[in-house]
Structures are given as structure tokens and as C-alpha cells.
Design a protein around this motif. Structure first.
Motif, mmCIF file in Angstrom:
data_model
loop_
_atom_site.group_PDB
_atom_site.id
_atom_site.type_symbol
_atom_site.label_atom_id
_atom_site.label_comp_id
_atom_site.label_asym_id
_atom_site.label_seq_id
_atom_site.Cartn_x
_atom_site.Cartn_y
_atom_site.Cartn_z
ATOM 1 N N ASN A 177 9.480 -0.212 -5.843
ATOM 2 C CA ASN A 177 9.118 1.189 -5.592
ATOM 3 C C ASN A 177 10.240 2.139 -5.990
ATOM 4 O OD1 ASN A 177 7.033 2.922 -4.810
ATOM 5 N ND2 ASN A 177 7.818 3.141 -2.719
ATOM 6 N N LEU A 178 11.266 1.612 -6.629
ATOM 7 C CA LEU A 178 12.361 2.420 -7.157
ATOM 8 C C LEU A 178 12.044 2.735 -8.621
ATOM 9 C CD1 LEU A 178 15.014 3.325 -5.771
ATOM 10 C CD2 LEU A 178 16.132 1.372 -6.845
ATOM 11 N N SER A 179 12.084 3.994 -8.987
ATOM 12 C CA SER A 179 11.679 4.398 -10.342
ATOM 13 C C SER A 179 12.851 4.202 -11.302
ATOM 14 C CB SER A 179 11.228 5.861 -10.341
ATOM 15 O OG SER A 179 10.726 6.222 -11.607
ATOM 16 N N MET A 180 12.866 3.055 -11.994
ATOM 17 C CA MET A 180 14.019 2.696 -12.815
ATOM 18 C C MET A 180 13.681 2.259 -14.234
ATOM 19 S SD MET A 180 17.353 2.626 -11.888
ATOM 20 C CE MET A 180 17.991 1.166 -12.709
ATOM 21 N N VAL A 181 12.411 2.154 -14.571
ATOM 22 C CA VAL A 181 12.028 1.586 -15.867
ATOM 23 C C VAL A 181 12.641 2.373 -17.028
ATOM 24 C CG1 VAL A 181 10.045 1.321 -17.405
ATOM 25 C CG2 VAL A 181 9.946 0.401 -15.099
ATOM 26 N N LYS A 182 12.444 3.670 -17.055
ATOM 27 C CA LYS A 182 12.963 4.483 -18.166
ATOM 28 C C LYS A 182 14.476 4.649 -18.073
ATOM 29 C CE LYS A 182 8.946 5.285 -20.083
ATOM 30 N NZ LYS A 182 8.297 6.605 -20.058
ATOM 31 N N LEU A 183 14.988 4.824 -16.871
ATOM 32 C CA LEU A 183 16.429 4.997 -16.706
ATOM 33 C C LEU A 183 17.188 3.739 -17.112
ATOM 34 C CD1 LEU A 183 18.765 6.776 -15.755
ATOM 35 C CD2 LEU A 183 18.406 5.868 -13.440
ATOM 36 N N ALA A 184 16.670 2.572 -16.777
ATOM 37 C CA ALA A 184 17.324 1.322 -17.162
ATOM 38 C C ALA A 184 17.387 1.198 -18.684
ATOM 39 C CB ALA A 184 16.592 0.128 -16.561
ATOM 40 N N TYR A 221 6.529 -7.336 -15.597
ATOM 41 C CA TYR A 221 5.387 -7.136 -16.487
ATOM 42 C C TYR A 221 5.598 -7.849 -17.823
ATOM 43 C CZ TYR A 221 1.050 -4.899 -17.861
ATOM 44 O OH TYR A 221 -0.247 -4.683 -18.242
ATOM 45 N N TRP A 222 6.825 -7.817 -18.316
ATOM 46 C CA TRP A 222 7.159 -8.574 -19.533
ATOM 47 C C TRP A 222 6.830 -10.050 -19.332
ATOM 48 C CZ3 TRP A 222 11.066 -12.367 -19.484
ATOM 49 C CH2 TRP A 222 11.412 -12.904 -20.728
ATOM 50 N N HIS A 223 7.209 -10.597 -18.189
ATOM 51 C CA HIS A 223 6.954 -12.007 -17.900
ATOM 52 C C HIS A 223 5.457 -12.293 -17.904
ATOM 53 C CE1 HIS A 223 6.559 -15.671 -15.435
ATOM 54 N NE2 HIS A 223 7.764 -15.981 -15.884
ATOM 55 N N ALA A 224 4.672 -11.410 -17.292
ATOM 56 C CA ALA A 224 3.224 -11.610 -17.254
ATOM 57 C C ALA A 224 2.625 -11.587 -18.655
ATOM 58 C CB ALA A 224 2.573 -10.543 -16.382
ATOM 59 N N LEU A 225 3.071 -10.657 -19.474
ATOM 60 C CA LEU A 225 2.558 -10.587 -20.850
ATOM 61 C C LEU A 225 2.911 -11.858 -21.622
ATOM 62 C CD1 LEU A 225 3.489 -6.897 -21.779
ATOM 63 C CD2 LEU A 225 1.177 -7.786 -21.377
ATOM 64 N N ARG A 226 4.180 -12.242 -21.590
ATOM 65 C CA ARG A 226 4.604 -13.391 -22.384
ATOM 66 C C ARG A 226 3.992 -14.691 -21.866
ATOM 67 N NH1 ARG A 226 5.358 -9.259 -24.787
ATOM 68 N NH2 ARG A 226 7.378 -8.585 -25.647
ATOM 69 N N MET A 270 3.236 0.260 -19.398
ATOM 70 C CA MET A 270 3.611 -0.865 -20.264
ATOM 71 C C MET A 270 2.413 -1.688 -20.732
ATOM 72 S SD MET A 270 7.137 -2.223 -18.430
ATOM 73 C CE MET A 270 6.636 -2.039 -16.717
ATOM 74 N N ARG A 271 1.233 -1.263 -20.382
ATOM 75 C CA ARG A 271 0.019 -2.031 -20.667
ATOM 76 C C ARG A 271 -0.378 -1.899 -22.132
ATOM 77 N NH1 ARG A 271 -5.378 -0.813 -20.930
ATOM 78 N NH2 ARG A 271 -4.926 1.382 -20.499
ATOM 79 N N PRO A 272 -0.410 -2.991 -22.884
ATOM 80 C CA PRO A 272 -0.882 -2.912 -24.265
ATOM 81 C C PRO A 272 -2.410 -2.835 -24.323
ATOM 82 C CG PRO A 272 0.026 -5.106 -23.802
ATOM 83 C CD PRO A 272 0.075 -4.330 -22.530
ATOM 84 N N SER A 320 0.816 -1.215 0.000
ATOM 85 C CA SER A 320 0.000 0.000 0.000
ATOM 86 C C SER A 320 0.848 1.262 0.000
ATOM 87 C CB SER A 320 -0.942 0.001 1.202
ATOM 88 O OG SER A 320 -0.237 -0.161 2.409
ATOM 89 N N THR A 321 2.117 1.153 0.362
ATOM 90 C CA THR A 321 3.028 2.302 0.344
ATOM 91 C C THR A 321 3.680 2.520 -1.016
ATOM 92 O OG1 THR A 321 4.712 0.780 1.179
ATOM 93 C CG2 THR A 321 3.614 2.193 2.795
ATOM 94 N N ASN A 322 3.495 1.592 -1.938
ATOM 95 C CA ASN A 322 4.214 1.631 -3.213
ATOM 96 C C ASN A 322 3.490 2.529 -4.203
ATOM 97 O OD1 ASN A 322 5.147 0.886 -5.906
ATOM 98 N ND2 ASN A 322 6.190 -0.829 -4.923
ATOM 99 N N THR A 323 4.180 3.564 -4.685
ATOM 100 C CA THR A 323 3.578 4.521 -5.626
ATOM 101 C C THR A 323 4.181 4.445 -7.022
ATOM 102 O OG1 THR A 323 5.156 6.212 -4.873
ATOM 103 C CG2 THR A 323 2.991 6.158 -3.796
ATOM 104 N N ILE A 324 5.115 3.543 -7.247
ATOM 105 C CA ILE A 324 5.824 3.465 -8.529
ATOM 106 C C ILE A 324 5.333 2.311 -9.400
ATOM 107 C CG2 ILE A 324 8.075 3.171 -9.635
ATOM 108 C CD1 ILE A 324 7.678 5.886 -8.256
ATOM 109 N N VAL A 325 5.093 1.145 -8.803
ATOM 110 C CA VAL A 325 4.812 -0.034 -9.627
ATOM 111 C C VAL A 325 3.503 0.113 -10.400
ATOM 112 C CG1 VAL A 325 3.626 -1.424 -7.868
ATOM 113 C CG2 VAL A 325 4.937 -2.549 -9.655
ATOM 114 N N GLN A 326 2.484 0.713 -9.822
ATOM 115 C CA GLN A 326 1.205 0.835 -10.532
ATOM 116 C C GLN A 326 1.321 1.688 -11.791
ATOM 117 O OE1 GLN A 326 -2.074 2.047 -8.061
ATOM 118 N NE2 GLN A 326 -3.567 1.875 -9.700
ATOM 119 N N PRO A 327 1.881 2.915 -11.712
ATOM 120 C CA PRO A 327 2.038 3.674 -12.964
ATOM 121 C C PRO A 327 3.006 3.030 -13.940
ATOM 122 C CG PRO A 327 2.974 4.877 -11.091
ATOM 123 C CD PRO A 327 2.203 3.740 -10.531
#
Length: 248
Positions: free
Chosen positions: A199-206, A225-230, A29-31, A17-24
Motif C-alpha cells: 500500500n506504499l506508492s513506490m512503483v514509479k519512484l523506484a 506483478y513481474w513474477h506473475a507475468l513471467r 502494469m497490465r499488458p 480491503s484497506t489497500n488503495t495502491i496495489v490495484q491501480p
């Protein structure tokens, strides 16, 4: 009849409930035709000022996970996605397998978790054995991450634990600090860099760091998320999130 918006898949996402990064991140990445349904794991914003307090806080999250599973199951998702990574590394590979088994037995669904998703991603890149690990955790948790990757056949050459003082503080780490940390971790003795801690904002930076370094930089939210899609035969490729989503 299929869901009007989630006609390809409905994902039940479990996150603190404290995580504000994973949801956005997951929503970015949602197709089209896939929907994310977030179920919050009750998590007090505990101070993590030592190895012991970090572990205690993570175990609170683990203990509350099945309540979040039962809650999200009411929307009849097709697949579960774990938006918290620490609990998926506890006790190495056997601990990860135990966590997956517990959730899948409760839900009757498959779940994508950060630890196994990172392994799948690294194997998909290929020819990777030597890792550097970046986390917001405390050193004792990095030891668990190192143990897990060792169980999976990788070697962690070095790691950095940012020792964030609370769960919310993880989301407040700046891109500048993360970039500096990536550069400290890199070297000729490293095949890939892996970032854990959802909760670390790394998607774009990575994704950008892959271009600077010329090697895989795996952000755990991207891998999960890639794993879930595939896993659901959704093979859409998209730019802006690194090679994992654009090529594999």
C-alpha cells in the motif's frame, strides 16, 4: 473459448480491503490480453501504534485470506497474485513457503507472493547480496523481512520502518518522504534497495531512483506483478517501471 479480454491470462489478485495502491499499480502494469480480478481480504483499518498492534492487524489479514481466495476462484482465474506483503515474510522462508502451500492447496493454482517475487527479481538482476530495506511497517515486522532475506542468502545492511499509524495511512506517505528515505538507505555498502508494503506508492519512484542511484531499486508491487507475468510465459517488456519490466 478464451476470455474476451483476458485471453492471455486472468489474474486473481488478493489484497486487503484497506489497500488503495496495489490495484491501480497492477492495472498500470497490465499488458493487453491480461486482466486483473481483485478480491478484497476483509481488513478493518486498525491502528498500528506499536509492534504488537501491527502484528495483530497483519494476522487478521492472514486469517481472512482464504475467504478472498474462495471468492475470486468463482471467476476461474489462471493464476493468483498476493497484493499484501507482510504475511509473506512471517517466519522467514519456511513461513513464506507455508503460506504459498496453503493458498495453492485451497485454490489448485500457483500464486505469486511478494517475498519470493523479490528474491526472484534480485536474482534476475544478478550479483546482489547486500540489501537495504524500506517499509511502512514497525520494527518487529522489519525483523521478519530481514530474517526472510537472510534465509534466501542476502544480507540486510540497514533498514527503515516508517511506522505508519494505520493501514490507510500507508497510502498517504508522500513521495518526498519516500525519496528522503531512499537516500538515507543508500550507500556504497548496498547492492540494491528493496521496498516492501504493497500500500506504499513506490512503483514509479523506484524506477526513477534506479536512475539516480545506478543500482536496482525493487518496488514490491513491480516485483510481484513481474513474477506473475513471467510465471505465465508473458514476457512483454514495458518502460516506466524500472529495469525489471523493461529488461528482464
Amino acid at each position: 473459448m478464451p476470455d474476451a479480454q483476458g485471453w492471455r491470462a486472468k489474474f486473481g489478485v488478493l489484497g486487503p480491503s484497506t489497500n488503495t495502491i496495489v490495484q491501480p499499480d497492477f492495472d498500470d502494469m497490465r499488458p493487453h490480453g491480461v486482466t486483473n480480478h481483485y478480491s478484497r481480504i476483509f481488513t478493518p483499518n486498525a491502528n498500528a501504534i506499536s509492534n504488537e498492534t501491527f502484528r495483530a492487524g497483519a494476522e487478521v489479514i492472514a486469517g481472512n485470506t482464504l475467504d478472498a481466495v474462495r471468492s475470486v476462484m468463482t471467476c476461474k482465474p489462471d493464476h493468483l497474485v498476493m497484493g499484501m506483503s507482510a504475511v509473506t515474510f512471517f517466519d522467514g522462508a519456511k513461513g513464506a513457503d507455508r503460506f504459498v502451500k496453503e493458498v495453492e492447496e485451497e485454490s489448485g493454482l500457483r500464486i505469486s507472493v511478494g517475498s519470493h517475487a523479490c528474491t526472484a527479481a534480485l536474482n534476475r538482476y544478478g550479483n546482489i547480496r547486500r540489501l537495504a530495506v524500506l517499509s511502512p511497517y514497525w520494527p518487529s515486522m522489519n525483523t521478519e523481512v530481514t530474517r526472510y532475506f537472510g534465509d534466501m542468502g542476502f544480507s540486510v545492511v540497514r533498514d527503515i520502518a516508517l511506522q505508519c499509524p494505520s493501514w490507510i495511512a500507508i497510502a498517504e506517505v508522500s513521495s518526498e518522504r519516500l525519496r528522503e528515505t531512499i537516500l538515507k538507505l543508500d550507500g556504497d555498502d548496498v547492492d540494491a534497495i528493496v521496498q516492501v508494503g504493497t500500500n506504499l506508492s513506490m512503483v514509479k519512484l523506484a524506477a526513477a531512483a534506479e536512475l539516480w542511484l545506478g543500482k536496482p531499486v525493487v518496488a514490491i508491487n513491480t516485483a510481484t506483478y513481474w513474477h506473475a507475468l513471467r510465471a505465465n510465459n508473458i514476457n512483454d517488456q514495458m518502460d516506466g517501471f524500472g529495469r525489471l519490466l523493461s529488461e528482464f
